[in-house]
Design an enzyme around this catalytic site. Structure first.
Site, PDB file in Angstrom:
ATOM      1  N   GLN A  70      -3.760  -1.352  -2.780  1.00 43.38           N
ATOM      2  CA  GLN A  70      -4.716  -0.253  -2.945  1.00 43.38           C
ATOM      3  C   GLN A  70      -5.478  -0.413  -4.259  1.00 43.38           C
ATOM      4  OE1 GLN A  70      -5.560   2.001  -0.833  1.00 43.38           O
ATOM      5  NE2 GLN A  70      -3.924   2.038   0.673  1.00 43.38           N
TER       6      GLN A  70
ATOM      7  N   TYR B  16       3.220  -3.585   8.652  1.00 50.25           N
ATOM      8  CA  TYR B  16       2.005  -3.923   7.918  1.00 50.25           C
ATOM      9  C   TYR B  16       2.245  -3.603   6.441  1.00 50.25           C
ATOM     10  CZ  TYR B  16       0.412  -3.426  12.732  1.00 50.25           C
ATOM     11  OH  TYR B  16       0.310  -3.513  14.091  1.00 50.25           O
TER      12      TYR B  16
ATOM     13  N   GLU C 198       4.848  -8.192   7.876  1.00 49.65           N
ATOM     14  CA  GLU C 198       3.451  -8.393   7.468  1.00 49.65           C
ATOM     15  C   GLU C 198       3.014  -9.796   7.880  1.00 49.65           C
ATOM     16  OE1 GLU C 198      -0.177  -8.590   6.068  1.00 49.65           O
ATOM     17  OE2 GLU C 198       0.887  -6.693   5.761  1.00 49.65           O
TER      18      GLU C 198
ATOM     19  N   ASP D 186       1.111   1.189   8.336  1.00 46.19           N
ATOM     20  CA  ASP D 186      -0.098   1.238   7.496  1.00 46.19           C
ATOM     21  C   ASP D 186      -1.019   0.105   7.945  1.00 46.19           C
ATOM     22  OD1 ASP D 186      -1.987   1.645   5.591  1.00 46.19           O
ATOM     23  OD2 ASP D 186      -0.734   1.093   3.874  1.00 46.19           O
TER      24      ASP D 186
ATOM     25  N   CYS E 268      -6.514   4.359   7.167  1.00 44.77           N
ATOM     26  CA  CYS E 268      -7.774   4.339   6.407  1.00 44.77           C
ATOM     27  C   CYS E 268      -8.966   4.561   7.333  1.00 44.77           C
ATOM     28  CB  CYS E 268      -7.924   3.013   5.659  1.00 44.77           C
ATOM     29  SG  CYS E 268      -7.928   1.558   6.722  1.00 44.77           S
TER      30      CYS E 268
END
Length: 234
Positions: free
Chosen positions: A63, A92, A113, A162, A189
């Protein structure tokens, strides 16, 4: 660029050149060349219960707004409602940010991931922060989850997702639901893909009970959301 930064007294930690190549019918490749400085950058995130340090490679997602990221992850932990006994999936997981904050409040954390550099960071971050109850693996969530189900001794009570802006593939929603976690925390997001996936989870026996927006960058459309789904008890 180095001379410009030096002249303007701009601090420069690392300078990379990334060469992306698209190969028709094959997996795309990226070549990294470090021109200056450290191979990774370091960042610290602080939540109410403490701080963690993170190592970040150039291709690993992290982030960009540190202060808002701290709020985002605090809301994620609040939604997860961990008591210390749960097995947690962090899907993720990137560099392990959310999963590592969960580790002190959970029995065990498994992170998945696709980005190998991010997983390498996550493992280093776990060791650097003295966390030994978190495991991280490289792979496509959609492909790993169905097989992972048969390998686990204990199904997860909490699943954190995520995903990228395009959200979850329908098969991922199905796989997560088959584990029957008590809670699913979805960090999104993209409100559009979150709404679509919320409808899919509702068909698998989950109810959306809360959505907490987090404004990443004021006066822009970059709004993250932390959504909590709970298993419907019939």
């Amino acid at each position: 660029l180095l001379e410009f930064c030096a002249g303007k007294k701009i601090p420069l930690t690392s300078l990379y050149f990334l060469h992306f190549q698209n190969h028709k019918g094959q997996r795309n490749t990226c070549e990294e060349k470090l021109f200056y400085g450290a191979k990774t950058i370091q960042e610290t995130l602080s939540l109410t219960d403490g701080s963690l340090k993170f190592e970040i490679s150039p291709q690993a997602f992290f982030q960009p707004n540190t202060k808002i990221a701290e709020i985002l992850y605090a809301k994620t932990l609040e939604a997860a409602q961990l008591t210390g006994n749960e097995t947690v999936f962090d899907l993720y997981c990137g560099t392990g940010t959310i999963g590592l904050f969960c580790a002190s409040k959970a029995a065990h954390v498994y992170g998945i991931e696709l980005n190998a550099s991010a997983i390498e960071n996550a493992r280093v971050n776990a060791a650097a922060n003295g966390i030994d109850n978190a495991e991280f693996m490289v792979g496509d969530v959609e492909k790993i989850l169905p097989n992972f189900m048969s390998e686990l001794k204990h199904a997860p009570e909490v699943v954190l997702v995520d995903p990228p802006r395009n959200g979850l593939a329908p098969k991922v929603v199905e796989s997560v639901a088959k584990f029957a976690p008590a809670r699913i925390v979805y960090v999104s997001c993209n409100p559009t893909s979150l709404a679509r996936d919320a409808a899919l989870f509702s068909k698998t026996g989950y109810t959306l009970v809360s959505v907490q927006p987090v404004d990443q960058f004021p006066q822009t459309y970059h709004i993250e959301c932390v959504a909590l789904f709970v298993k419907v008890i019939s």
